[in-house]
Design an enzyme around this catalytic site. Structure first.
Site, PDB file in Angstrom:
ATOM      1  N   ASP A  29       0.775  -1.237   0.162  1.00  0.00           N
ATOM      2  CA  ASP A  29       0.031  -0.128  -0.016  1.00  0.00           C
ATOM      3  C   ASP A  29       1.063   1.376  -0.039  1.00  0.00           C
ATOM      4  OD1 ASP A  29      -1.758   1.932   0.495  1.00  0.00           O
ATOM      5  OD2 ASP A  29      -2.093   1.667   2.738  1.00  0.00           O
ATOM      6  N   ASP A  33      -3.880   4.089   2.778  1.00  0.00           N
ATOM      7  CA  ASP A  33      -5.089   4.192   3.209  1.00  0.00           C
ATOM      8  C   ASP A  33      -5.423   2.394   3.534  1.00  0.00           C
ATOM      9  OD1 ASP A  33      -5.049   2.678   0.881  1.00  0.00           O
ATOM     10  OD2 ASP A  33      -6.795   3.632  -0.056  1.00  0.00           O
ATOM     11  N   ASP A  37      -2.259  -0.931  -3.606  1.00  0.00           N
ATOM     12  CA  ASP A  37      -2.458  -0.362  -4.618  1.00  0.00           C
ATOM     13  C   ASP A  37      -1.429  -0.575  -5.803  1.00  0.00           C
ATOM     14  OD1 ASP A  37      -0.309   1.540  -3.824  1.00  0.00           O
ATOM     15  OD2 ASP A  37      -1.813   2.662  -2.480  1.00  0.00           O
ATOM     16  N   ASP A 215     -11.786 -14.798 -15.442  1.00  0.00           N
ATOM     17  CA  ASP A 215     -12.657 -15.353 -14.190  1.00  0.00           C
ATOM     18  C   ASP A 215     -13.551 -16.001 -14.810  1.00  0.00           C
ATOM     19  OD1 ASP A 215     -12.918 -14.902 -11.397  1.00  0.00           O
ATOM     20  OD2 ASP A 215     -14.612 -13.864 -12.086  1.00  0.00           O
ATOM     21  N   GLU A 276      -9.670 -19.494 -15.668  1.00  0.00           N
ATOM     22  CA  GLU A 276     -10.249 -20.075 -14.267  1.00  0.00           C
ATOM     23  C   GLU A 276     -11.365 -20.908 -14.423  1.00  0.00           C
ATOM     24  OE1 GLU A 276     -12.095 -19.065 -10.185  1.00  0.00           O
ATOM     25  OE2 GLU A 276     -12.889 -18.345 -11.901  1.00  0.00           O
TER      26      GLU A 276
HETATM   27  C1  NOJ Z   1     -13.530 -16.460  -9.035  1.00  0.00           C
HETATM   28  C2  NOJ Z   1     -12.569 -15.341  -8.280  1.00  0.00           C
HETATM   29  O1  NOJ Z   1     -11.201 -15.966  -8.256  1.00  0.00           O
HETATM   30  C3  NOJ Z   1     -13.288 -15.118  -7.241  1.00  0.00           C
HETATM   31  O2  NOJ Z   1     -12.395 -14.253  -6.106  1.00  0.00           O
HETATM   32  C4  NOJ Z   1     -14.604 -14.480  -7.573  1.00  0.00           C
HETATM   33  O3  NOJ Z   1     -15.183 -14.388  -6.246  1.00  0.00           O
HETATM   34  C5  NOJ Z   1     -15.339 -15.105  -8.230  1.00  0.00           C
HETATM   35  N1  NOJ Z   1     -14.609 -15.798  -9.416  1.00  0.00           N
HETATM   36  C6  NOJ Z   1     -16.538 -14.238  -8.854  1.00  0.00           C
HETATM   37  O4  NOJ Z   1     -16.086 -13.220  -9.833  1.00  0.00           O
END
Ligand code: NOJ
Length: 549
Positions: A29, A33, A37, A215, A276
């Site tokens: 950070d 705060d 970042d 994601d 993912e």
């Molecule tokens: C997978 C991400 O790694 C996780 O952190 C997130 O909550 C969910 N997808 C939803 O985007």
């Protein structure tokens, strides 16, 4: 805008790369705060170069109300002021490239934030408007439409549907959100959505990003009839194998990945896409990385494997066969921001489902020292394996799972959306300790920290480990150096005959022995290149050693 790309490692660098996950909120950070970042990340990139990783993956830093720690994006092409500015992102990419590190950014295409302009326009446009087709709005069931359109549940608990109220005050349709109510799912059958994401990819590729982590890459396609589906939201994933699951792992997603691959290929410098994707079995997950789709997929089958010799060997073989079968590298991962840190995850007596953490009231609390020993042994297995490996920030420090986070400090939506307050993922997200004697252990100049850091973390600080023989940080550095020198990422694995509960394999000119039994076992006489614990003559329980083959 940075234009240079890092020095070429090798063509198709992603096949063997060790990629370090930065969770920006918790890395460093600079503003003070209490939330990490981008300038903070840039200021600490040297640590990663010295560690010896090849690339950095940054979890989302885009504009976001932060209801799901940034995975609720309200502008994919801007930086949230919490994390800095676009100029800070450019500076980070430029500095990483100077250090020879590639940069992978996160893209969140399954859902946006409900505060995204695209969703707000959909709400404002009213019933029947084309803007509504960007998301999945449906009439409710029952005489007044007062029941959700189907029985799907949110991954964070509770229903996966929320009803809207139209501008004139009348109750409207429901929208789907497989995650939090503030994360509406896109309708990927609408070409408008695909066009917008093409622009998002190009925006970051043009700024120098070397790739994307995608994601929920298993969830973008939904069965159009939205059928009811009985599911336990806190499940381990067994039912995701089926091709006719109404929303996980459907075959329609592959068309999207082919489109994205063409975009990545149109850029110079070998850009990479990683999924993912929670898909089982691995033979099905391999479909995500066919030659014209994504480059890599996280190997969650490996991550979920318990500390057991037979299961570990089986998942390694299964992974190599599945991914090699489609010409893709296997990946290996033990920890990330969604799971209990691996020393603890591998040490609990009863394995916990993904997303579920350990907290003050949990009965099953592993002891720190033996958990760390096991975690280090597991790391030296992972880093010896051919393919590409992912390291989650803090694992190089041997950080324990933070268990004693008080209820009023918890942030994960899982904790608030489950009636019994299921401990979610906060325990693996606590800000990193850099300096043993500084405020917030050097995470933040003011001592602020968005999740409390355990007092015991002084001993895990990077400053307390650097140059200390046998420290976890030095073990990771040595492992990454040896992995490169011995080209383990490109190697092939052969299994040697071994006694029960011991794994013995060779990759290139390195022989790896792993003792998963409760006893110490004899160690063959040979040069020790690296060990997860002191060895002399015997290999202690929960120890891995790399020998010159
Ligand atoms: C997978 C991400 O790694 C996780 O952190 C997130 O909550 C969910 N997808 C939803 O985007």
């Amino acid at each position: 805008m940075p234009t240079q790309t890092p020095a070429p490692m090798s063509p198709e660098w992603w096949r063997t790369a060790v990629i370090y996950q930065v969770y920006p909120r918790s890395f460093a950070d600079a503003s003070g705060d209490g939330v990490g970042d981008l300038p903070g990340v840039t200021s600490r990139l040297d640590h990663l170069a010295e560690l010896g990783v090849d690339a950095v993956w940054l979890s989302p830093f885009y504009r976001s109300p932060q209801n799901d720690a940034g995975y609720d994006v309200s502008d994919y092409c801007d930086v949230d002021p919490l994390f800095g500015t676009l100029a800070d992102a450019d500076a980070l990419i430029a500095r990483a490239h100077e250090l020879g590190l590639r940069v992978i950014v996160d893209v969140v295409p399954n859902h946006s934030s409900s505060e995204h302009r695209w969703f707000q326009e959909a709400l404002a446009a009213g019933p029947g408007a084309a803007e509504r087709d960007r998301y999945i709005f449906r009439a409710g069931r029952g005489p007044d439409g007062a029941e959700p359109p189907n029985n799907w549940l949110s991954m964070f608990g509770g229903p996966a549907w929320t009803r809207i109220t139209e501008a004139d005050g009348t109750p409207g349709p429901w929208y789907l959100h497989l995650f939090d109510a503030t994360q509406p799912d896109f309708d990927w059958t609408n070409p408008w959505v695909a066009d917008r994401f093409d622009e998002v990819l190009r925006f970051w590729f043009d700024r120098g990003a070397d790739g994307f982590r995608i994601d929920v890459a298993h969830g973008l396609a939904k069965a159009t009839s939205l059928p009811d589906y009985e599911v336990d939201p806190l499940r381990t994933g067994g039912e995701w194998a089926s091709d006719d699951h109404p929303y996980w792992g459907r075959n329609e997603v592959h068309e999207i990945w082919r489109r994205w691959r063409a975009i990545a290929d149109s850029y110079d410098g070998d850009r990479a896409l990683v999924a993912e994707a929670w898909v089982t079995p691995l033979s099905k997950m391999a479909r995500w990385v066919r030659h014209d789709e994504l480059h890599q997929a996280f190997n969650f089958g490996y991550l979920m494997t318990p500390w057991d010799a037979i299961e570990l060997r089986a998942v390694i073989d299964e992974s190599l066969a599945a991914f090699e079968g489609v010409g893709a590298p296997s990946t290996w991962v033990l920890s990330n921001h969604d799971t209990i840190r691996h020393p603890f995850r591998l040490s609990v007596k009863e394995p916990l489902p993904h997303n579920i953490g350990i907290g003050p009231k949990s009965a099953d609390r592993p002891d720190e020292a033996p958990a760390l020993a096991r975690g280090r042994a597991a790391t030296l297995v992972m880093l010896a394996l051919p393919g590409s490996a992912y390291v989650y920030q803090g694992e190089e420090l041997g950080l324990p799972e933070a268990i004693d986070i008080p209820d009023d400090a918890r942030q994960d939506p899982t904790f608030f959306r489950t009636p019994e307050g299921v401990y979610g993922r906060d325990g693996c997200r606590v800000p990193l300790p850099w300096e043993a004697d500084a405020p917030a252990f050097g995470f933040s100049p003011t001592g602020a920290s968005w999740l409390p850091q355990p007092a015991s973390w002084a001993e895990y600080a990077a400053s307390a480990q650097v140059g200390v023989e046998g420290s976890t940080l030095e073990m990771y550095k040595s492992a990454l150096r040896l992995r490169r020198e011995h080209a383990l990422g490109e190697g092939r694995i052969t299994w040697n005959e071994s006694i029960e509960d011991v794994l013995d394999f060779t990759v290139g000119d390195v022989r790896v022995l792993v003792n998963l039994s409760d006893e110490e076992v004899p160690l063959p006489g040979s040069d020790v290149l690296l060990a997860s614990a002191p060895v002399s003559g015997t290999l202690p329980h929960d120890t891995t050693v790399w020998l010159r083959a």
